[in-house]
Design an enzyme around this catalytic site. Sequence first.
Site, short mmCIF file in Angstrom:
data_model
loop_
_atom_site.label_atom_id
_atom_site.label_comp_id
_atom_site.label_asym_id
_atom_site.label_seq_id
_atom_site.Cartn_x
_atom_site.Cartn_y
_atom_site.Cartn_z
N ASP A 176 0.77 -1.24 0.00
CA ASP A 176 0.00 0.00 0.00
C ASP A 176 0.80 1.30 0.00
OD1 ASP A 176 -1.64 -2.13 0.48
OD2 ASP A 176 -2.69 -1.25 2.15
N GLU A 222 1.94 -9.48 11.33
CA GLU A 222 1.72 -9.05 9.94
C GLU A 222 3.06 -8.70 9.31
OE1 GLU A 222 -1.08 -5.74 7.62
OE2 GLU A 222 -0.88 -5.70 9.80
#
Length: 467
Positions: free
Chosen positions: A176, A411
Amino acid sequence: MTTRTKPEGERIAEAARDVLRTNDTGTLVRAAPNLYPHQWSWDAAFVAIGLATFDIPRALAELEHLRRAQWRSGMIPHIVFSAESGYFPDAARWRTADLSPPGVATSGICQPAVHAIALLRIRQRAAGGPHEAAVLDYLGRTFDSWLSWHRWLHDVRMADGSGLVTIHHGWESGMDNSPRFDAPYARVQPGELEPFVRTDTTVVADVGQRPTDREYARYLWLVQQLADVGYRDVEADAVCDFAVKDVFASAVFAVACDDLAAIADELGREPEARTLRGWGRASAEAVDATIDPATGLACDVDLRADTQISVPCISGFAPLLSTRDRGVRGAQEALLAGPDWLGAPGLASRVPCSTSPASGAFRARQYWRGPTWPVLTWFLAFQSRRHGSSDLFDSLRDASVAQLSDLQFGEYYEPFTGEPLGSLRQSWTAAVALEWLTTEPQVPTGRARLAEPAAPAAGARQEAQPP
């Protein structure tokens, strides 16, 4: 009485299976509890790969849930929304109700096409076992859907014949807020935005890990631009402020085409297999052609500025996924092992950072701007081994398994302290832990078409075949 301690690998694998089972809603595996309650496209593929190490029917069901959200155009959207609330942007923000299949809520953009890679991996794990017939039946019934996804990418997102995938949002890359997109994003000037309230910063306590509000406004402005033209790509090409040729997504496409071609061969779909291999070959060579001689890294192309983006990010190793040239592979592996990457001083684990620690854009704790991502460590290693680089695979496996021994399944991880960051108990992190720790499937004799591709001789390229 002596208590017997479980071996380290067994302990990690058991904990990883528990993550996937706990995150399983019965219809989809949440990408992560709390922060990511829905199904993300490329997460689902990696999750399916992990599930296939212990539950092949559930692995197929995960991909099938995603496939059922496929648009009529062939696109597979990057989010399939569950009934759970609390995530932003939600389905209403995307304005896709008239485009998604009936009864399914989706986003309006895509992510890298890793799904055929997962399908072939499941097929390999099923070979010779009790689920083989069911897997072959599933592949036969759904092959045309996966082919139409590839055809959409080829005909729509690669319509210029470059062999490189165009993205209209950094979210389509899966990376992102990577600094590779700083220049394209700098030209995105949001107009009047619909009001919004972020939810990610209420889940991740350290908001410094997440994109800034200014970055988020740009992300939402692009969503608004795309929704305003109904996600029609020809119009998006004309109006969207962001347009980038993504080398990593292109390399993924090349690999996925080869893997879907292997499945096509087994299904007796030889014309489709030839077409897919032609697409894959063109993309692999196009990715190699973007390598900057000064850095040795593959470069995205900023279409709005008509310039290459030369920022030292993990995407620059896209050729390690797809290249057919041993010279290119050797040079990339040497670069990865060097002082700007795996050899950077002070790393807690010798795994690749999302941005080179030697770069001024490096931020150790901020999402795709520096932390290490276990899923990409595995993906780079897995693809390298398929092309004969077993030493790289072994070294990355050992380092990654040690990193994941904390059982947090972060993550992403802080490169120097080893601290797990972002959302914990992340499904795709648990999935790749299982891949690291599960015995490699042995394809029985007579199924050579499912074996790993052989690399060409040094400096050689395979002869092109017409699609």
